[in-house]
Design a protein around this motif. Structure first.
Motif, PDB file in Angstrom:
ATOM      1  N   GLY A 168     -17.715   3.358   6.254  1.00  0.00           N
ATOM      2  CA  GLY A 168     -19.117   3.223   5.884  1.00  0.00           C
ATOM      3  C   GLY A 168     -19.991   4.255   6.572  1.00  0.00           C
ATOM      4  N   GLY A 169     -20.998   4.764   5.860  1.00  0.00           N
ATOM      5  CA  GLY A 169     -21.968   5.673   6.464  1.00  0.00           C
ATOM      6  C   GLY A 169     -21.332   6.903   7.080  1.00  0.00           C
ATOM      7  N   LYS A 170     -21.704   7.198   8.336  1.00  0.00           N
ATOM      8  CA  LYS A 170     -21.225   8.406   9.002  1.00  0.00           C
ATOM      9  C   LYS A 170     -19.725   8.376   9.263  1.00  0.00           C
ATOM     10  N   ASN A 171     -19.113   7.192   9.276  1.00  0.00           N
ATOM     11  CA  ASN A 171     -17.662   7.134   9.475  1.00  0.00           C
ATOM     12  C   ASN A 171     -16.900   7.818   8.350  1.00  0.00           C
ATOM     13  N   ALA A 172     -17.531   7.920   7.185  1.00  0.00           N
ATOM     14  CA  ALA A 172     -16.872   8.546   6.040  1.00  0.00           C
ATOM     15  C   ALA A 172     -16.694  10.046   6.233  1.00  0.00           C
ATOM     16  N   ALA A 173     -17.389  10.628   7.207  1.00  0.00           N
ATOM     17  CA  ALA A 173     -17.223  12.052   7.500  1.00  0.00           C
ATOM     18  C   ALA A 173     -16.005  12.311   8.382  1.00  0.00           C
ATOM     19  N   ILE A 174     -15.342  11.240   8.828  1.00  0.00           N
ATOM     20  CA  ILE A 174     -14.135  11.368   9.645  1.00  0.00           C
ATOM     21  C   ILE A 174     -12.931  11.312   8.716  1.00  0.00           C
ATOM     22  N   LEU A 175     -12.279  12.435   8.503  1.00  0.00           N
ATOM     23  CA  LEU A 175     -11.126  12.455   7.607  1.00  0.00           C
ATOM     24  C   LEU A 175     -10.006  11.599   8.191  1.00  0.00           C
ATOM     25  N   HIS A 176      -9.356  10.844   7.348  1.00  0.00           N
ATOM     26  CA  HIS A 176      -8.260   9.943   7.743  1.00  0.00           C
ATOM     27  C   HIS A 176      -8.723   8.896   8.758  1.00  0.00           C
ATOM     28  N   LEU A 186     -23.430   4.380   1.945  1.00  0.00           N
ATOM     29  CA  LEU A 186     -22.292   4.486   1.042  1.00  0.00           C
ATOM     30  C   LEU A 186     -21.025   4.097   1.796  1.00  0.00           C
ATOM     31  N   VAL A 187     -20.027   3.625   1.055  1.00  0.00           N
ATOM     32  CA  VAL A 187     -18.734   3.261   1.628  1.00  0.00           C
ATOM     33  C   VAL A 187     -17.648   4.077   0.922  1.00  0.00           C
ATOM     34  N   LEU A 188     -16.908   4.847   1.693  1.00  0.00           N
ATOM     35  CA  LEU A 188     -15.804   5.630   1.147  1.00  0.00           C
ATOM     36  C   LEU A 188     -14.526   4.793   1.252  1.00  0.00           C
ATOM     37  N   MET A 189     -13.831   4.642   0.131  1.00  0.00           N
ATOM     38  CA  MET A 189     -12.596   3.868   0.068  1.00  0.00           C
ATOM     39  C   MET A 189     -11.477   4.781  -0.438  1.00  0.00           C
ATOM     40  N   ASP A 190     -10.443   4.956   0.378  1.00  0.00           N
ATOM     41  CA  ASP A 190      -9.288   5.779   0.011  1.00  0.00           C
ATOM     42  C   ASP A 190      -8.068   4.868   0.119  1.00  0.00           C
ATOM     43  N   PHE A 191      -7.356   4.657  -0.987  1.00  0.00           N
ATOM     44  CA  PHE A 191      -6.344   3.614  -1.028  1.00  0.00           C
ATOM     45  C   PHE A 191      -5.341   3.910  -2.139  1.00  0.00           C
ATOM     46  N   GLY A 192      -4.259   3.181  -2.148  1.00  0.00           N
ATOM     47  CA  GLY A 192      -3.270   3.368  -3.204  1.00  0.00           C
ATOM     48  C   GLY A 192      -2.234   2.270  -3.187  1.00  0.00           C
ATOM     49  N   ILE A 232     -18.668  11.611   1.017  1.00  0.00           N
ATOM     50  CA  ILE A 232     -18.361  11.272  -0.378  1.00  0.00           C
ATOM     51  C   ILE A 232     -17.042  11.937  -0.747  1.00  0.00           C
ATOM     52  N   ARG A 233     -16.128  11.158  -1.292  1.00  0.00           N
ATOM     53  CA  ARG A 233     -14.897  11.726  -1.854  1.00  0.00           C
ATOM     54  C   ARG A 233     -14.557  10.946  -3.115  1.00  0.00           C
ATOM     55  N   ILE A 234     -14.174  11.672  -4.155  1.00  0.00           N
ATOM     56  CA  ILE A 234     -13.760  11.062  -5.411  1.00  0.00           C
ATOM     57  C   ILE A 234     -12.393  11.634  -5.746  1.00  0.00           C
ATOM     58  N   GLU A 235     -11.402  10.767  -5.904  1.00  0.00           N
ATOM     59  CA  GLU A 235     -10.014  11.232  -6.037  1.00  0.00           C
ATOM     60  C   GLU A 235      -9.320  10.572  -7.212  1.00  0.00           C
ATOM     61  N   ASP A 236      -8.773  11.408  -8.078  1.00  0.00           N
ATOM     62  CA  ASP A 236      -7.955  10.962  -9.197  1.00  0.00           C
ATOM     63  C   ASP A 236      -6.576  11.613  -9.118  1.00  0.00           C
ATOM     64  N   ASN A 237      -5.650  11.125  -9.945  1.00  0.00           N
ATOM     65  CA  ASN A 237      -4.285  11.645  -9.982  1.00  0.00           C
ATOM     66  C   ASN A 237      -4.008  12.239 -11.357  1.00  0.00           C
ATOM     67  N   LEU A 238      -3.627  13.511 -11.386  1.00  0.00           N
ATOM     68  CA  LEU A 238      -3.488  14.269 -12.625  1.00  0.00           C
ATOM     69  C   LEU A 238      -2.031  14.631 -12.897  1.00  0.00           C
ATOM     70  N   ASN A 273       0.812  -1.215   0.000  1.00  0.00           N
ATOM     71  CA  ASN A 273       0.000   0.000   0.000  1.00  0.00           C
ATOM     72  C   ASN A 273       0.850   1.272   0.000  1.00  0.00           C
ATOM     73  N   SER A 274       0.321   2.312  -0.637  1.00  0.00           N
ATOM     74  CA  SER A 274       0.933   3.630  -0.514  1.00  0.00           C
ATOM     75  C   SER A 274       0.772   4.165   0.903  1.00  0.00           C
ATOM     76  N   PHE A 275      -0.319   3.782   1.568  1.00  0.00           N
ATOM     77  CA  PHE A 275      -0.666   4.239   2.911  1.00  0.00           C
ATOM     78  C   PHE A 275      -1.747   3.295   3.426  1.00  0.00           C
ATOM     79  N   PRO A 276      -2.028   3.271   4.725  1.00  0.00           N
ATOM     80  CA  PRO A 276      -3.083   2.392   5.233  1.00  0.00           C
ATOM     81  C   PRO A 276      -4.433   2.743   4.602  1.00  0.00           C
ATOM     82  N   SER A 277      -5.104   1.751   4.063  1.00  0.00           N
ATOM     83  CA  SER A 277      -6.377   1.994   3.385  1.00  0.00           C
ATOM     84  C   SER A 277      -7.420   2.541   4.351  1.00  0.00           C
ATOM     85  N   ILE A 278      -8.251   3.440   3.843  1.00  0.00           N
ATOM     86  CA  ILE A 278      -9.394   3.960   4.590  1.00  0.00           C
ATOM     87  C   ILE A 278     -10.657   3.311   4.021  1.00  0.00           C
ATOM     88  N   ILE A 279     -11.379   2.597   4.868  1.00  0.00           N
ATOM     89  CA  ILE A 279     -12.661   1.998   4.480  1.00  0.00           C
ATOM     90  C   ILE A 279     -13.680   2.495   5.493  1.00  0.00           C
TER      91      ILE A 279
END
Length: 273
Positions: A70-78, A91-97, A235-241, A62-68
């Protein structure tokens, strides 16, 4: 802006090749996880499958520990607990690399656990997706993160007023205007360039890679077609430019449209009428 950062941020041909491979591998890990989506019942289940898929794609892991989240937990950054059960309607927010040799990917996707966005979720998700497209259309050498931040968060807040509040909806945000920066520099570290983000005022340079990650977090409610929808959501949507003199190139290949995400979870699903 110390000299060492500009020297390391511009990707040479080898770094760029590895960055593109990292993006391919990230997409493979994500899509294989969504193919098992219906059998996964908790943040722990999803994290285990996703991290296993990442390990199969790269021995650098992993680039960093994955963030998974669900629901209200997705409002907690990191958010990093990754240990809660998930309500099917959330909804489930997934932040990973994935790290591949000397570079990293950093991608976020937000996915309905039951395989389909409800009308409120779809409305909010589309606002974030449109904000991301707007930001991408303005990225080029010479633009600053401060300019992109203003563009992104003004757009999202205007859309919330016109599409939610003006239609009788309600919202409660845990921030006043912007929950976080619209992006950061990405290279040999996931958050590269400067730990204090002083680079927000510095013009972007061709050959740099940045993240584009608008988000929306809070409590929202709206009556749609006679039915009241209400939930805590993140909700977060992340791409690399990859920045160029004339614009940018989106290196991220991972699906993000509502239709493509729903089809990945259940290819036999009927269209949402």
């Amino acid at each position: 802006f110390p000299l060492q950062f500009p020297l390391r941020l511009g990707l040479d041909p080898t770094d760029l090749k590895n960055m593109k491979l990292a993006q391919k591998k990230t997409n493979a890990a994500f899509t294989s996880t969504l193919k098992q989506w219906t059998s996964l019942k908790s943040e722990t289940d999803i994290a285990a499958v996703l991290d296993g898929a990442i390990a199969r794609q790269s021995w650098y892991r992993n680039s960093f520990p994955s963030i998974i989240a669900g629901g209200k937990n997705a409002a907690i950054l990191h958010y990093t607990k990754n240990n809660a059960p998930i309500t099917p309607s959330n909804l489930v927010l997934m932040d990973f690399g994935i790290r591949w040799h000397g570079v990293n990917s950093d991608v976020s996707r937000t996915v309905p656990k039951n395989g389909r966005f409800n009308p409120l979720q779809a409305l909010l998700y589309t606002i974030v997706l449109d904000a991301q497209a707007l930001v991408q259309s303005h990225v080029k050498a010479g633009v600053t993160f401060n300019q992109l931040n203003t563009l992104c968060w003004d757009f999202i807040n205007d859309q919330l007023q016109s599409q939610l509040i003006s239609r009788g909806g309600k919202m409660k945000l845990p921030y006043k205007h912007a929950p976080h920066n619209v992006g950061h520099l990405l290279a040999h570290q996931v958050h590269d360039g400067d730990p204090f983000r002083d680079y927000k005022t510095q013009p972007l340079q061709a050959g740099w890679v940045i993240t584009n990650e608008p988000g929306l977090y809070g409590e929202f409610s709206l009556r749609i077609d006679g039915k009241l929808y209400s939930e805590s959501i993140g909700i977060r949507i992340e791409d690399n430019l990859l920045v160029s003199d004339s614009g940018c190139r989106n290196l991220t290949t991972t699906p993000k449209t509502i239709d493509s995400l729903e089809a990945l979870i259940n290819p036999a699903m009927k269209p949402n009428l």
